[in-house]
Design an enzyme around this catalytic site. Sequence first.
Site, PDB file in Angstrom:
ATOM      1  CD  GLN A  43      -3.110  -0.816   2.117  1.00  0.00           C
ATOM      2  OE1 GLN A  43      -3.273   0.297   2.608  1.00  0.00           O
ATOM      3  NE2 GLN A  43      -3.895  -1.834   2.369  1.00  0.00           N
ATOM      4  CD  GLU A  61       4.685  -0.991  13.817  1.00  0.00           C
ATOM      5  OE1 GLU A  61       5.431  -0.053  13.490  1.00  0.00           O
ATOM      6  OE2 GLU A  61       4.622  -2.057  13.197  1.00  0.00           O
ATOM      7  CG  ASP A  98      -8.520   0.796  13.168  1.00  0.00           C
ATOM      8  OD1 ASP A  98      -7.575   1.391  13.731  1.00  0.00           O
ATOM      9  OD2 ASP A  98      -8.727   0.869  11.950  1.00  0.00           O
ATOM     10  NE  ARG A 130      -5.784   2.192  11.551  1.00  0.00           N
ATOM     11  CZ  ARG A 130      -5.859   1.655  10.343  1.00  0.00           C
ATOM     12  NH1 ARG A 130      -4.829   1.712   9.521  1.00  0.00           N
ATOM     13  NH2 ARG A 130      -6.961   1.067   9.936  1.00  0.00           N
TER      14      ARG A 130
END
Length: 253
Positions: free
Chosen positions: A97, A119, A153, A155
């Site tokens: 990606q 990360e 997730d 993030r």
Amino acid sequence: MPLRRLPIKELLDENRYHDCEGFGKDYVCVRIAAVADLPSRYGQFQVVAFWNNRDGKEHAAFVRGDVTGGDEVPVRLHSECLTGDAIGSLRCDCRDQLEAALGAIGRMDSGILLYLRQEGRGIGFLNKIRAYGLQDHGLDTVEANIALGFRDDERDYSVAAHMLFSLKVQSIRLMTNNPRKIGGLEQLGVKIAGRIPLVIPPNPYNRFYLETKSLKSGHLLDHQGRERLLEQMDRPIVEGMDEEQGLILQQQE
Ligand SMILES: [Zn+2]
């Protein structure tokens, strides 16, 4: 036409005297700390190093052209992946990606790759490797994160949004297959003019991981064929196609 460049002095001067109590409910304050030229194998970029008061991490923007004041600037948000980006791990598709995004931006007049130091989908390197260990014993990527006490997730894009504001970007076209990113950034005040899908075929090691992400985390992903890819988009226009890498870049009108 020669590639335009960021107005470095102006940006640095503004950020040097930038003093605020932060924006939004999280009082996020982001400053541009340094800018330098960065010739790369993907083309000529400038690298921008950021300071922020939220996560203490040193995030970066790899910028092509002068994006200040820009509309519909192609933007890729990439979360750091040591094992994938640097080592070429096949457990994920991060490096594919990253390379696809940099390769695509490198062929454009302007664009930004935000390299976010979060990360392992935000759980950190150590916990990512713990999760890998659990996956070696049969858990899938989402189950492993949950077993470690994390959400699927973790993030956070509030700093990323402010990095775009610091670069004075007016609106973006987000290079992503993850619709959650679009909604998340819009909530943070980023104006999103469209989406540029990045579709990369899986390898034998990451196929299960990618299918899990697709099934459980709402990623738009297709590796059966291109027919489904076309259904994912409104009024797609083929912008460029690289058969060798299997990268299909399409954009909305
Ligand atoms: Zn990765």
